[in-house]
Design a protein around this motif. Structure first.
Motif, PDB file in Angstrom:
ATOM      1  N   GLN A   1     -25.881  10.017  25.632  1.00 17.12           N
ATOM      2  CA  GLN A   1     -26.984   9.786  24.702  1.00 17.12           C
ATOM      3  C   GLN A   1     -27.370   8.304  24.652  1.00 17.12           C
ATOM      4  O   GLN A   1     -28.536   7.957  24.512  1.00 17.12           O
ATOM      5  CB  GLN A   1     -26.603  10.295  23.314  1.00 17.12           C
ATOM      6  CG  GLN A   1     -26.541  11.815  23.230  1.00 17.12           C
ATOM      7  CD  GLN A   1     -25.947  12.309  21.918  1.00 17.12           C
ATOM      8  OE1 GLN A   1     -25.136  11.624  21.281  1.00 17.12           O
ATOM      9  NE2 GLN A   1     -26.334  13.511  21.517  1.00 17.12           N
TER      10      GLN A   1
ATOM     11  N   THR B   1     -23.076   9.796  22.024  1.00 18.10           N
ATOM     12  CA  THR B   1     -22.157   9.919  23.158  1.00 18.10           C
ATOM     13  C   THR B   1     -22.613   8.941  24.243  1.00 18.10           C
ATOM     14  O   THR B   1     -23.709   8.359  24.163  1.00 18.10           O
ATOM     15  CB  THR B   1     -22.167  11.342  23.720  1.00 18.10           C
ATOM     16  OG1 THR B   1     -23.469  11.611  24.268  1.00 18.10           O
ATOM     17  CG2 THR B   1     -21.845  12.357  22.645  1.00 18.10           C
ATOM     18  N   THR B   2     -21.809   8.774  25.265  1.00 14.41           N
ATOM     19  CA  THR B   2     -22.183   7.879  26.361  1.00 14.41           C
ATOM     20  C   THR B   2     -23.489   8.317  27.002  1.00 14.41           C
ATOM     21  O   THR B   2     -24.369   7.499  27.277  1.00 14.41           O
ATOM     22  CB  THR B   2     -21.069   7.847  27.420  1.00 14.41           C
ATOM     23  OG1 THR B   2     -19.859   7.371  26.816  1.00 14.41           O
ATOM     24  CG2 THR B   2     -21.449   6.927  28.577  1.00 14.41           C
TER      25      THR B   2
END
Length: 252
Positions: A16, A13-14
């Motif tokens: 992460q 994800t962004t």
């Protein structure tokens, strides 16, 4: 030591991604502290601070901070004809593209007899910063000066670091590009100190404060824009990437 971050085969994800590839926070904090101190020194001591910074970071002393017109003329005269043609073509193209970005005035009638007019007004004075350390980019002159001229900015000043191997002069390619654009107010000063000088002005060298500071630079230049952000307008804080971070002892 170079750190390798392997994200192959992972769907992140962004948030992460941000955690996996962190930005250099320590270097940024160090740059901010150094830049704030340098800018404040220029605010308090003006030309004396600029000269001490030139000696410390650029190994230049007793140079002409306000670049004489003869230096610009000489640089243009010595410019390679092929390079001159390339810069002139670049100016033409950037001028066309910049003109297309200037918004037209608009009038909106909200209620009968009640109108809202939108007009885009240029600032009075802009200060352009052009790096001159490990690399020299006359393109930065064009990409910052031309949009200002197209927008109708009345006065454009340009600053770039003095070069130790050129007797304290600004790099000739930068001077030649400025001369081609009709910029006559040029200063041999670099780094965060130049940004501070733009924001506060330096009477002894005839530098009046500007309304907006633009142009690329390293982490210290970007941090200096934050230091003066409440006083003048600035462009983005784009600076050195994590792959080209400079030691704060090399230049501020």
């Amino acid at each position: 030591m170079l750190r390798t971050i392997d994200v192959r085969g992972r769907e992140l994800t962004t948030a992460q991604w941000i955690a996996a590839v962190p930005r250099a926070q320590a270097a940024r904090a160090e740059a901010l502290q150094a830049a704030f101190e340098i800018v404040d020194d220029v605010r308090l001591r003006g030309e004396a601070a600029l000269r001490e910074q030139a000696a410390r970071f650029d190994r230049v002393e007793d140079h002409a901070i306000r670049v004489p017109a003869a230096h610009l003329d000489d640089a243009l005269e010595r410019l390679d004809p092929g390079v001159r043609r390339a810069i002139e073509e670049m100016i033409r193209r950037v001028r066309l593209a910049s003109a297309a970005q200037v918004p037209a005035a608009a009038m909106t009638e909200i209620v009968p007899g009640g109108r809202v007019e939108q007009r885009w007004q240029p600032v009075r004075r802009a200060g352009v910063y052009v790096p001159g350390g490990k690399a020299v980019y006359p393109s930065s002159v064009v990409m910052n000066v031309v949009p200002a001229q197209v927008a109708g900015v009345g006065e454009v000043a340009l600053a770039s670091p003095p070069q130790a191997d050129a007797g304290g002069r600004v790099h000739p390619d930068i001077l030649a590009a400025a001369r081609l654009l009709g910029v006559t107010e040029v200063y041999a000063m670099g780094g965060a100190g130049a940004v501070g000088a733009y924001a506060y002005g330096v009477d002894s060298i005839g530098l009046e404060p500007v309304d907006v500071v633009t142009g690329p630079g390293n982490n210290f230049v970007a941090a200096a824009k934050r230091a003066v952000g409440g006083l003048v307008g600035t462009d983005s804080e784009a600076g050195a990437t994590e792959m080209t971070l400079e030691d704060p002892r090399d230049r501020a």
